[in-house]
Scaffold this motif. Structure first.
Motif, PDB file in Angstrom:
ATOM      1  N   THR A 297      46.678 -27.464 -19.294  1.00 29.16           N
ATOM      2  CA  THR A 297      47.609 -26.495 -18.713  1.00 29.16           C
ATOM      3  C   THR A 297      47.101 -25.805 -17.446  1.00 29.16           C
ATOM      4  O   THR A 297      47.927 -25.317 -16.658  1.00 29.16           O
ATOM      5  CB  THR A 297      47.965 -25.415 -19.750  1.00 29.16           C
ATOM      6  N   CYS A 298      45.801 -25.745 -17.214  1.00 28.24           N
ATOM      7  CA  CYS A 298      45.310 -25.034 -16.025  1.00 28.24           C
ATOM      8  C   CYS A 298      45.845 -25.608 -14.713  1.00 28.24           C
ATOM      9  O   CYS A 298      46.226 -24.844 -13.815  1.00 28.24           O
ATOM     10  CB  CYS A 298      43.788 -25.002 -16.022  1.00 28.24           C
ATOM     11  N   PRO A 299      45.899 -26.943 -14.537  1.00 25.99           N
ATOM     12  CA  PRO A 299      46.507 -27.440 -13.289  1.00 25.99           C
ATOM     13  C   PRO A 299      47.973 -27.041 -13.140  1.00 25.99           C
ATOM     14  O   PRO A 299      48.441 -26.786 -12.019  1.00 25.99           O
ATOM     15  CB  PRO A 299      46.354 -28.966 -13.417  1.00 25.99           C
ATOM     16  N   LEU A 300      48.690 -26.973 -14.254  1.00 24.64           N
ATOM     17  CA  LEU A 300      50.095 -26.564 -14.188  1.00 24.64           C
ATOM     18  C   LEU A 300      50.219 -25.118 -13.724  1.00 24.64           C
ATOM     19  O   LEU A 300      51.080 -24.796 -12.890  1.00 24.64           O
ATOM     20  CB  LEU A 300      50.757 -26.741 -15.557  1.00 24.64           C
ATOM     21  N   THR A 301      49.371 -24.253 -14.228  1.00 27.94           N
ATOM     22  CA  THR A 301      49.437 -22.850 -13.809  1.00 27.94           C
ATOM     23  C   THR A 301      48.948 -22.685 -12.379  1.00 27.94           C
ATOM     24  O   THR A 301      49.406 -21.793 -11.658  1.00 27.94           O
ATOM     25  CB  THR A 301      48.626 -21.957 -14.759  1.00 27.94           C
ATOM     26  N   GLY A 302      48.012 -23.549 -11.946  1.00 24.99           N
ATOM     27  CA  GLY A 302      47.602 -23.526 -10.550  1.00 24.99           C
ATOM     28  C   GLY A 302      48.757 -23.876  -9.630  1.00 24.99           C
ATOM     29  O   GLY A 302      48.967 -23.230  -8.589  1.00 24.99           O
ATOM     30  N   MET A 303      49.533 -24.882 -10.008  1.00 24.88           N
ATOM     31  CA  MET A 303      50.719 -25.245  -9.212  1.00 24.88           C
ATOM     32  C   MET A 303      51.746 -24.116  -9.197  1.00 24.88           C
ATOM     33  O   MET A 303      52.359 -23.837  -8.165  1.00 24.88           O
ATOM     34  CB  MET A 303      51.336 -26.522  -9.759  1.00 24.88           C
ATOM     35  N   LEU A 304      51.928 -23.466 -10.338  1.00 24.91           N
ATOM     36  CA  LEU A 304      52.865 -22.340 -10.383  1.00 24.91           C
ATOM     37  C   LEU A 304      52.416 -21.214  -9.466  1.00 24.91           C
ATOM     38  O   LEU A 304      53.241 -20.586  -8.779  1.00 24.91           O
ATOM     39  CB  LEU A 304      52.991 -21.828 -11.820  1.00 24.91           C
ATOM     40  N   SER A 353      45.294 -19.889 -19.787  1.00 19.03           N
ATOM     41  CA  SER A 353      45.431 -20.837 -18.684  1.00 19.03           C
ATOM     42  C   SER A 353      46.166 -20.235 -17.494  1.00 19.03           C
ATOM     43  O   SER A 353      45.920 -20.627 -16.348  1.00 19.03           O
ATOM     44  CB  SER A 353      46.158 -22.095 -19.162  1.00 19.03           C
ATOM     45  N   PHE A 354      47.031 -19.258 -17.730  1.00 22.25           N
ATOM     46  CA  PHE A 354      47.805 -18.653 -16.642  1.00 22.25           C
ATOM     47  C   PHE A 354      46.932 -17.759 -15.751  1.00 22.25           C
ATOM     48  O   PHE A 354      47.293 -17.526 -14.594  1.00 22.25           O
ATOM     49  CB  PHE A 354      48.978 -17.858 -17.203  1.00 22.25           C
ATOM     50  N   PHE A 355      45.826 -17.248 -16.281  1.00 27.84           N
ATOM     51  CA  PHE A 355      44.936 -16.521 -15.382  1.00 27.84           C
ATOM     52  C   PHE A 355      43.636 -17.278 -15.113  1.00 27.84           C
ATOM     53  O   PHE A 355      42.955 -17.006 -14.129  1.00 27.84           O
ATOM     54  CB  PHE A 355      44.655 -15.087 -15.857  1.00 27.84           C
ATOM     55  N   TRP A 356      43.294 -18.250 -15.931  1.00 32.43           N
ATOM     56  CA  TRP A 356      42.164 -19.118 -15.625  1.00 32.43           C
ATOM     57  C   TRP A 356      42.477 -20.008 -14.432  1.00 32.43           C
ATOM     58  O   TRP A 356      41.655 -20.137 -13.515  1.00 32.43           O
ATOM     59  CB  TRP A 356      41.853 -20.002 -16.834  1.00 32.43           C
ATOM     60  N   GLY A 357      43.641 -20.671 -14.453  1.00 34.04           N
ATOM     61  CA  GLY A 357      43.975 -21.642 -13.421  1.00 34.04           C
ATOM     62  C   GLY A 357      43.851 -21.113 -12.000  1.00 34.04           C
ATOM     63  O   GLY A 357      43.166 -21.713 -11.162  1.00 34.04           O
TER      64      GLY A 357
END
Length: 440
Positions: A297-304, A353-357
């Motif tokens: 999920t981290c790449p997804l949150t990075g894209m967001l 993941s939303f703040f790790w990414g």
């Protein structure tokens, strides 16, 4: 705080090679550093004077946390080296130091064989690992971000979190396999040493990978500028004096990220097996489950974050994490089970993941290229010391002194408040992007 700066022209193949080598090398580095947590109780029993059950847990957490005491020193020294000699030189030296510390742990005889010398060697090895790890995050993140294309820095930076999650997953998987494949006598005699010997052997592979990567284009451009123009070399004191908001704001982000990591992924599984009566393998399964969620999920949150901005991605997730940790931990404490532990890890990791990414890009963009590694090393290692590495020991002590087995939820809630303030301080309207970084 999105970046609109396109930066120097970069060959796509060189970019891919730099990203892959940074992720793989960083994953190997954190695997070496992190596997100690999976076997800390066994190592403490074998390498330190005999203690009772609770005291032994405290010794285990202390032996884990000792590495974090030297991390700020290693981080500052290696960060300054990376800002002067280059990211490539620093990263190559760092992985060799980590491999040396890991090999020493794997080869140290037990306390029963050599007495207090075993304790001294283990502490020394952990300090060498800590010194090395102190420079890893900052230098690897600087390399990643300085190879990142415009508008994708949060995505590329999220690979830093992915590599750490991968190391947690590998460590959890290796520990689980050993716990279920070996008899207790074999595990305590020689089995626990295998991942450390393996980690030491793969260190040279990471070194070779890093040697084949070109220096980051932004740092190369800085070196060219330094040769043609007299430049000011900033000291540690001048960095602290000139960038107080950046240091304090990013420290808040590090606080919540490291707390969620070392309390959520490391301490809670150990707490479940050591204090709640679950099987040790259940703890490793929980860590593995959470790490796999972060990896995906981290790449997804990075894209967001690249699309919608870091505030909108990071802050709601932090608040939700601080709220939901209470019922999740309460369910585990009241009804200890593998299912409740895995549920805790899955939900926690999804929110983390939303703040790790986006966190790596947030830290790197806070500082200009000439002090980027040093600035990140200061905040990351200070935050890791105060909120991460010593968190298992502090939480074990709080739980024992207060009798409240929900003490970790309080600890996480405090870090969420600090992290939210840090994000709000460091994320600006999207129009204000890279301009502040060009000022020295």
């Amino acid at each position: 705080m999105q970046d609109s700066h396109s930066g120097p022209s970069i060959d796509p193949r060189a970019r891919r090679r730099a990203i892959v080598s940074s992720v793989i090398g960083n994953g190997l580095e954190w695997f070496d550093f992190g596997i100690f947590s999976s076997f800390s109780l066994i190592i403490s029993r074998l390498m330190f004077p005999p203690q009772d059950g609770v005291a032994m847990s405290l010794v285990a957490f202390a032996s884990f946390g000792i590495a974090f005491i030297v991390r700020p020193v290693g981080g500052v020294l290696l960060g300054m080296y990376a800002d002067r000699a280059g990211r490539k030189a620093a990263l190559s030296a760092i992985i060799l130091m980590m491999s040396g510390g890991t090999l020493l742990i794997g080869l140290t005889p037990s306390y029963a064989s050599i007495g207090i010398a075993a304790s001294v060697l283990i502490v020394g090895a952990r300090m060498l690992q800590g010194f090395s790890a102190g420079g890893e995050f900052a230098s690897a993140t600087a390399m990643l971000l300085e190879y990142s294309p415009a508008g994708r820095r949060n995505l590329i930076g999220s690979f830093q979190a992915c590599s750490q999650a991968l190391s947690f997953a590998l460590g959890g998987a290796v520990a689980y396999l050993l716990l279920h494949s070996l008899e207790p006598a074999a595990l305590h005699s020689w089995g626990w040493r295998l991942p450390f010997l393996f980690g030491a052997l793969i260190g040279p592979i990471g070194y070779y990978i890093r040697l084949r990567v070109d220096e980051s284009p932004e740092f190369s451009a800085l070196l060219t500028h330094r040769r043609s123009v007299r430049h000011e070399r900033l000291s540690l004191a001048s960095i602290v004096g000139r960038y107080p908001r950046e240091l304090l704001g990013t420290l808040g982000i590090v606080a919540v990220c490291t707390t969620s990591s070392y309390v959520g992924l490391i301490y809670i599984p150990l707490f479940a097996s050591g204090q709640l009566g679950l099987d040790a393998g259940a703890g490793q399964l929980g860590m593995l489950a959470g790490a796999l969620v972060l990896l995906v999920t981290c790449p997804l949150t990075g894209m967001l974050a690249d699309r919608f901005g870091r505030r909108r991605v990071m802050v709601p997730a932090m608040i939700a994490y601080g709220v939901l940790v209470w019922p999740l931990l309460g369910a585990l404490v009241n009804t200890p089970s593998t299912a409740n532990l895995i549920r805790f890890e899955l939900v926690s990791a999804a929110l983390m993941s939303f703040f790790w990414g986006p966190s790596a890009a947030a830290l790197a963009e806070a500082f200009p290229v000439q002090i980027r590694s040093t600035g990140m090393a200061i905040v990351y290692n200070l935050g890791a010391l105060c909120f991460g590495g010593l968190a298992p020991l502090i939480n074990a002590w709080l739980t024992r002194m207060t009798g409240d087995r929900l003490a970790p939820a309080w600890y996480i809630a405090v870090s969420v408040v600090i992290g939210t303030v840090g994000v709000l301080a460091m994320t600006q309207p999207e129009a204000q992007s890279h301009e502040a970084q060009q000022h020295v």
